[in-house]
Scaffold this motif. Sequence first.
Motif, PDB file in Angstrom:
ATOM      1  N   GLY A 108       0.788  -1.223   0.000  1.00  0.00           N
ATOM      2  CA  GLY A 108       0.000   0.000   0.000  1.00  0.00           C
ATOM      3  C   GLY A 108       0.822   1.275   0.000  1.00  0.00           C
ATOM      4  O   GLY A 108       0.319   2.349  -0.324  1.00  0.00           O
ATOM      5  N   ASP A 109       2.095   1.179   0.361  1.00  0.00           N
ATOM      6  CA  ASP A 109       2.962   2.356   0.412  1.00  0.00           C
ATOM      7  C   ASP A 109       3.732   2.584  -0.889  1.00  0.00           C
ATOM      8  O   ASP A 109       4.441   3.580  -1.015  1.00  0.00           O
ATOM      9  N   LEU A 110       3.598   1.674  -1.841  1.00  0.00           N
ATOM     10  CA  LEU A 110       4.325   1.797  -3.103  1.00  0.00           C
ATOM     11  C   LEU A 110       3.685   2.849  -4.007  1.00  0.00           C
ATOM     12  O   LEU A 110       2.474   3.072  -3.945  1.00  0.00           O
ATOM     13  N   ASP A 111       4.509   3.470  -4.872  1.00  0.00           N
ATOM     14  CA  ASP A 111       3.955   4.355  -5.884  1.00  0.00           C
ATOM     15  C   ASP A 111       3.365   3.490  -7.000  1.00  0.00           C
ATOM     16  O   ASP A 111       3.472   2.258  -6.973  1.00  0.00           O
ATOM     17  N   ARG A 112       2.735   4.119  -7.977  1.00  0.00           N
ATOM     18  CA  ARG A 112       2.049   3.355  -9.014  1.00  0.00           C
ATOM     19  C   ARG A 112       2.970   2.373  -9.750  1.00  0.00           C
ATOM     20  O   ARG A 112       2.619   1.205  -9.912  1.00  0.00           O
ATOM     21  N   ARG A 117       4.717  -3.262 -10.517  1.00  0.00           N
ATOM     22  CA  ARG A 117       5.778  -4.268 -10.401  1.00  0.00           C
ATOM     23  C   ARG A 117       5.370  -5.359  -9.416  1.00  0.00           C
ATOM     24  O   ARG A 117       5.605  -6.548  -9.648  1.00  0.00           O
ATOM     25  N   ALA A 118       4.751  -4.962  -8.296  1.00  0.00           N
ATOM     26  CA  ALA A 118       4.306  -5.942  -7.306  1.00  0.00           C
ATOM     27  C   ALA A 118       3.301  -6.911  -7.922  1.00  0.00           C
ATOM     28  O   ALA A 118       3.384  -8.125  -7.702  1.00  0.00           O
ATOM     29  N   VAL A 119       2.384  -6.389  -8.715  1.00  0.00           N
ATOM     30  CA  VAL A 119       1.400  -7.252  -9.360  1.00  0.00           C
ATOM     31  C   VAL A 119       2.088  -8.212 -10.332  1.00  0.00           C
ATOM     32  O   VAL A 119       1.765  -9.398 -10.382  1.00  0.00           O
ATOM     33  N   ARG A 120       3.071  -7.713 -11.080  1.00  0.00           N
ATOM     34  CA  ARG A 120       3.825  -8.595 -11.993  1.00  0.00           C
ATOM     35  C   ARG A 120       4.526  -9.706 -11.219  1.00  0.00           C
ATOM     36  O   ARG A 120       4.511 -10.872 -11.617  1.00  0.00           O
ATOM     37  N   ALA A 138      -5.740  -6.408  -4.064  1.00  0.00           N
ATOM     38  CA  ALA A 138      -6.224  -5.033  -4.232  1.00  0.00           C
ATOM     39  C   ALA A 138      -6.291  -4.326  -2.882  1.00  0.00           C
ATOM     40  O   ALA A 138      -5.863  -3.171  -2.751  1.00  0.00           O
ATOM     41  N   GLU A 139      -6.785  -5.018  -1.881  1.00  0.00           N
ATOM     42  CA  GLU A 139      -6.857  -4.419  -0.543  1.00  0.00           C
ATOM     43  C   GLU A 139      -5.461  -4.093  -0.017  1.00  0.00           C
ATOM     44  O   GLU A 139      -5.231  -3.015   0.540  1.00  0.00           O
TER      45      GLU A 139
END
Length: 157
Positions: A108-112, A117-120, A138-139
């Motif tokens: 939640g603290d990451l920029d877009r 990248r996290a999703v990848r 998503a949460e």
Amino acid sequence: MELHAEFTSEPFRGEGPPPEHAVLACEAAERAGLRTDFGPLGTAADGEHDAVLDALPSIVRAALDGGATQVTLRLNTGDAPRPASTGDPNVLGGFIRAVEAELGARLGDLDRPGKQRAVRLLEERGAFQLRKSVATVAEALGVTRFTVYNYLHRDES
């Protein structure tokens, strides 16, 4: 015998409300008396063998009438193994904690770009093979499910 159907419809439009074709397909499954688990890119429907098979034409027709340009279907018998459930928080939680450690911050603290990248990374590790994982991710990211699907779809383009 039970059947499990998963159907996806495209095009996917990114953030915002789910596409009409996805909503209409889910509604068709529900009208047929199937148990559904709705997602903007995919919907799961479960029911008795004949009920699922009888409902498939109306589900596909609803998606196409709603503007879908492509519908993909996967069927499994009740005996076939299914993706693990996120009911076990240790599995998906482990994926999330590993990615947070690798990226050095809570999701939640990451920029877009960091969230993308996290999703990848989660996708590469199979996190999205777990049922209902998109909502949990998503949460953790602090975004909508539709944003997660957008990030996933973006990688396919």
